[in-house]
Design a protein around this motif. Structure first.
Motif: not given
Length: 258
Positions: A162-168, A186-194, A208-213
């Motif tokens: 699951l990938i989220y691209v953002a201006n957060w 909850e989705n048992m998937a890798y989750c990336i936020g940029v 920032g706070h970009s991350a990979v879980y």
């Protein structure tokens, strides 16, 4: 066939409403990324920043950026994903593009337009979830505000990433950190936020706070700095963890319309 996916997240400041300068900046950064990387993830509206005045951007810029992404993918033999302003049939979209190293193109229009900033009054909302496959990974990309709506991201398709691209913005960054981790668990998937860094043309700050879980919500990478962040995803980790814990087998079954 490889069971890993090497990713690079470009976390950077953006030039406000300046596609030419942003493409030049990203091209320089992409040029320094190692050859082993399979997928490069860029922020939301990476050529302009999160502007609510798309009329300030020349209508040709959408097509120019898509062609630029295709050239980058071809020249560096890497896939790219990120969202841009795109005008079509007289309407504006916050549209995410995935362009593979083989030239395949997938698009996703942001489902949840950010009403607090008036995005819903300027950009057309999408209504279709996107799932595509790349190098053996089933990927679901989304955009920024979509992160607050877990039903939209619910893993009913057995996706791997699951990938989220953002201006957060900085003032709500705790929600970003918390929800990215929750989406992975909850989705048992890798989750990336940029996310981006710096300050935009409206004086909003981005930390920032970009991350990979991983699929258990354990952090593989995290940064607050302007830098390129690297991580390797492993398909075996997904398969073994799901087989052992079997949480997805107990998920609610449903479908969404619109």
């Amino acid at each position: 066939m490889s069971t890993t996916l090497n990713i690079a997240l470009i976390q950077t400041d953006l030039h406000w409403e300046d596609p030419v300068s942003n493409r030049k900046m990203f091209e320089e950064k992409i040029g320094g990324i190692p050859d082993k990387v399979d997928l490069i993830v860029l922020p939301e509206m990476f050529t302009t920043g999160f502007t609510m005045k798309p009329q300030n951007i020349d209508i040709s810029e959408g097509d120019i950026t898509v062609k630029w992404m295709q050239r980058m993918a071809q020249d560096y033999r890497v896939a790219l994903v990120g969202s841009i302003i795109f005008q079509e049939n007289g309407k504006f979209f916050n549209r995410l593009y995935f362009i593979s190293s083989e030239g395949e193109i997938e698009t996703y229009d942001k489902k949840h337009t950010f009403t607090l900033a008036g995005e819903d009054e300027v950009y057309e909302a999408g209504n279709e979830k996107l799932i595509f496959e790349y190098k053996g990974f089933k990927i679901c990309p989304m955009i920024c505000y979509d992160l607050r709506f877990p039903v939209w991201a619910r893993n009913t398709e057995d996706y791997d990433l699951l990938i989220y691209v953002a201006n957060w913005p900085k003032k709500r960054i705790n929600a970003w950190d918390t929800l990215l981790k929750a989406r992975a668990i909850e989705n048992m998937a890798y989750c990336i936020g940029v996310n981006r860094t710096g300050k935009d043309g409206l004086d909003f700050q981005y930390p920032g706070h970009s991350a990979v879980y991983d699929v258990l919500g354990e952090p593989l990478a995290f940064s607050k700095d302007e830098e390129i962040i690297y991580a390797t995803l492993d398909k075996k980790h997904i398969e073994s963890t799901r087989k052992k814990l079997r949480f997805l087998e107990d998920r609610d079954r449903f479908s969404l319309k619109g």
